[in-house]
Write an enzyme that holds these catalytic residues in place. Structure first.
Site, PDB file in Angstrom:
ATOM      1  CE  LYS A 213      32.649  36.604  35.061  1.00  0.00           C
ATOM      2  NZ  LYS A 213      33.062  37.977  35.102  1.00  0.00           N
TER       3      LYS A 213
ATOM      4  CG  ASN B 278      32.301  39.428  43.808  1.00  0.00           C
ATOM      5  OD1 ASN B 278      32.574  38.431  42.836  1.00  0.00           O
ATOM      6  ND2 ASN B 278      33.035  39.202  44.768  1.00  0.00           N
TER       7      ASN B 278
ATOM      8  CG  LEU C 212      32.739  44.654  41.874  1.00  0.00           C
ATOM      9  CD1 LEU C 212      31.183  45.430  42.049  1.00  0.00           C
ATOM     10  CD2 LEU C 212      33.510  44.472  43.246  1.00  0.00           C
ATOM     11  N   PRO C 213      34.338  41.081  40.123  1.00  0.00           N
ATOM     12  CG  PRO C 213      35.766  39.672  41.420  1.00  0.00           C
ATOM     13  CD  PRO C 213      34.759  41.096  41.426  1.00  0.00           C
TER      14      PRO C 213
ATOM     15  CE  LYS D 231      34.083  41.502  28.027  1.00  0.00           C
ATOM     16  NZ  LYS D 231      34.283  41.750  29.393  1.00  0.00           N
TER      17      LYS D 231
ATOM     18  CB  THR E 134      32.234  40.777  32.157  1.00  0.00           C
ATOM     19  OG1 THR E 134      32.719  41.550  31.724  1.00  0.00           O
ATOM     20  CG2 THR E 134      31.380  39.746  31.245  1.00  0.00           C
TER      21      THR E 134
END
Lengths: 310, 310, 310, 310
Positions: free
Chosen positions: A258, A82, A77-78, A183, A108
């Site tokens: 982001k 979410n 998911l973004p 990440k 992420t």
């Protein structure tokens, strides 16, 4: 990088050796049922669901319904809100999750949210692991993605079996949140390397150096990095990279901004100084404000480049 | 990097197939006559001259005297003013240089000074090339340095023959000053990559990641760079690097600050924005002000690291 | 700030209580002979000379000719090379300067060049002082500029008498170069304050604050600075400033980038860390590369501002 | 700045024109019942409670108990989690708050937490306003603090009446969270101005300028800011400021780093680029890592200053 996969959600169910891929929301992550497993999926975008259906997936209406039928679920998911909704919302996974279900979140997001979701899942008797993904469009279509996995070490084998259908590399990083941490760290260093390469190439060109030659020199010297040798930001230096295609495709500036925001937040929370990471974040933020939001993040070369005629 | 070679000056003379190494000033660059050629040398530090003499070199009193006897001269000096003096000073090379002499300057200086020296040399009928060097102590003792050469392309073969005695890689970069430009660009990207790696490793550690594991992940992902895979700044991650030896040896913070000053100057002169390069410069300047001047430049990890007990 | 005055050169001659204004080069600095003194001038742009002539000035062909006739000379030129040429060039002032002449350079240049010019002037028996100017178009037309003067203290009274015709404030800063140093320091802090104010106002607006109210709060609190209380970068907050006129007029981004380049160079040469000053420099450089070169330097607010529709 | 007040919590109760001050937690905010009102208080540190008791305050065991007895409550706590606990925790204010109670939170926290607390309070029929405070030890003992207030405009008069007992300036900033926004904005610009002043003064000194003279010049020019004219970071330039007292007292580097963390977070959440604010944050973070945590934030001058002997 995970451009293709952002904004998407998938869930895989294994039942008697059958795994079903289910999109948890938004757009589709993987175009085909992977590894021969049957797939159950849900996605807030009906069209994405339909595409999956055409590929043989069973489409359900909500994450809760998927959880009712699958015991191996992958979400992608973004952003943090979410994920929180998909797991703990009114029709979220945890409403109907079965004991022993393996939940793998490949979004992420902030590692602290991963830890919250793991706690909430544990209360329901399910296992939650974070497994953000790295690698772009090309890697995804070749099932050549890299997954960075955090969670209980004893569950890693099960997670790896599933994720190996999609990614060549599945790495165990540590406790829950460790996948996110890895990440975020990787992408911060990537952003720094990319802007650094763009600045360096621009400076070299302005000093009269041929960009291809400069690239060769850097790549055999201590300036070498992934952005110089694999994803060079200068047009006409390298084949098959976004810089050679008007910075289309690839990993968007907005997405990099982001991820750097996540790095910024985790650094602030842990009181860690990240001077270059922080400046890289601001540069990508400024680029978003100046029209580069949807270009590949290597377009920072274009952003810094002197305009014609100056 | 050129830690060993900084502050030193060498001159090589070829006469009937004999090349003589001559230090132009200060300390000694190479401890032995290279490639079997006899060497004529000069150095402002008498002790350095003596060491060369013990190795069989003939020691003279000034650059002018070396120029009077040698037709292949290599200089390696700490900064632009030293180069200007060694070439155009009262007892400088150009006072007695012979027509056709090949002058190779391996100092790391401002490319505009290299261009000035080339013009002055041309007026005397000599050929000037800039050939700054990259690679550290280990590379020097193994004759494994990298030379980045700028100057007339037709003279490159002659320069390469000479420089190959000391370096495994001799690269032609373009017109005079291009060697400096390439060196400056490489070191700027190196500095950015090093600070970025230090920030990233520190953030990862604070987020609970094992530094060795994080290094592995970065090195197989898009965060990979020379500072992460060859010269990692975190103690105990890698063998044989300064971070594993209290940041002793290697390439000093002061020297990196100097090279970044050259990058800053050339960027300012060419009106090129270098946001990360410029911040990297300021970080190394601040480190020099806080007691890190003589440590290896990878000690930026230690500089950024939270103190014990915080 | 000195927007109006950049790119111009003036020379004043006093003879029997008569001072003559003479442009040293390029464009005109002051539209009228000042203080009632007769003026001798030169300017490389013929049109500028003609305008001065219409105002009663005598126009000569070169700095050398002005020096032949005047014993009080003021120069105001765009950058270091212009100053070097106007003083030490083939038809420069020092070719024909008379003993005891007072030379005042109001250009904003590197302090080390001012020191060089002072030494060269001393050899000819003349006195050189640096006196860069601060204040914009409005200040110039009201003879309300600020001059920051460096040079021998015993000559300051004579310099002040002359400069007082043009500026309300004439400040003695110390030995030659000190005027430049003060000007460079002021403009660096100005640039930092302006970008800081722009970031802060933008952040406040994005957090829902009214920009006029936020300005009031900052100005009565510890965030107060010249850019918040006198030259606010946000349109419609303040009357009579460039931000209220599409960032036209005022002090151009290019000029600020130039002054920050001087700050950068002097900081590099003195090994002084200036992290924010250096980043401010890079931001103005980037703005020049993105189309803001000729807008007032307060347009950094517009540069950082999120685009409509994002 | 709010150095004295950090880490403390106060609650005021008005009953029939009697207001009672109650510390909500940790250390004491104000040493005496203010404005002649009786005070009810609580503080997690028993000693702080005792000190208040000696001054005539009634001490209770928890925020909930205070809420049971007071209808005007002021809280002042170190960070967002403390505020969340003091209001919504098991023994928090909202457990026993009476309808119509005015809740004023003078902590400096994330505006989004203020908004959450306001919503939760509204559900209980109480009114929540955020009112972070600016001004240091001196201002607090002189009841000369500045309060920046966010919340329903119709409640501002009531809030102002109470806060005026402690602060000379009580400013209405807008809806709930606006007080935090204004405080965060002010402190970000303050941090930028302080580091900028420190860099500029250091550069000027290295260029040979007298620091007192440079301060005068800046203060009558466009470089003027609160940090140059009221709180100069260079020792011996100004009386009665921390720089003149080994950077003791004042507003600690840790606290500034915390406030910049809030600026960073809100900027990230609103996607606002703050390049200088972000770098200022990193510089204060690095200072905390290098032993400056408890010094006044003007000690950045010392941090950047070249060491003796270099």
């Amino acid at each position: 990088m995970a451009a293709l996969l952002r904004g998407s959600g998938t869930a895989l169910r294994r039942s008697r050796n059958h795994v079903r891929l289910a999109t948890g929301s938004r757009s589709m992550a993987s175009k085909t049922p992977v590894g021969g497993y049957p797939v159950i999926a849900t996605d807030v975008f009906i069209q994405s669901g339909k595409e999956l259906q055409d590929l043989g997936a069973q489409i359900l209406d909500s994450p809760a319904e998927v959880a009712d039928k699958a015991d191996r679920i992958i979400t992608m998911l973004p952003s943090s809100p979410n994920v929180i909704e998909a797991y703990t919302g009114a029709s979220g996974i945890l409403r109907k999750v079965k004991k022993g279900t393996l939940l793998i979140d490949s979004s992420t997001i902030d590692p602290s949210v991963s830890k919250e979701m793991a706690l909430a899942s544990e209360k329901m008797g399910a296992v939650f692991m974070d497994a953000p993904v790295s690698g772009g469009v090309g890697a995804a279509s070749l099932a050549n993605l890299t997954f960075m996995v955090g969670g209980p070490e004893e569950e890693f084998t099960a997670a790896k079996e599933l994720l190996s259908c999609m990614g060549a590399n599945v790495l165990y990083c540590g406790q829950v949140g460790a996948g996110q941490a890895a990440k975020i760290c990787n992408n911060m260093l990537l952003a720094i390397g990319m802007i650094g390469t763009a600045e360096t190439m621009n400076l070299g060109i302005r000093l009269g150096l041929d960009p291809k030659l400069l690239t060769q020199i850097l790549n055999m010297s201590s300036g070498r990095c992934w952005s110089s040798d694999t994803y060079n930001p200068v047009p006409s230096v390298m084949e098959g990279v976004p810089s050679n295609n008007n910075y289309l495709g690839g990993f968007g500036t907005t997405l990099m901004a982001k991820d750097l925001g996540l790095a910024q937040n985790t650094a602030t929370n842990t009181k860690t100084p990240i001077p270059l990471g922080s400046l890289a974040h601001q540069i990508y933020r400024t680029m978003c404000a100046r029209g580069y939001a949807n270009k590949d993040f290597s377009s920072v070369f274009q952003f810094l480049r002197e305009e014609e005629g100056q």
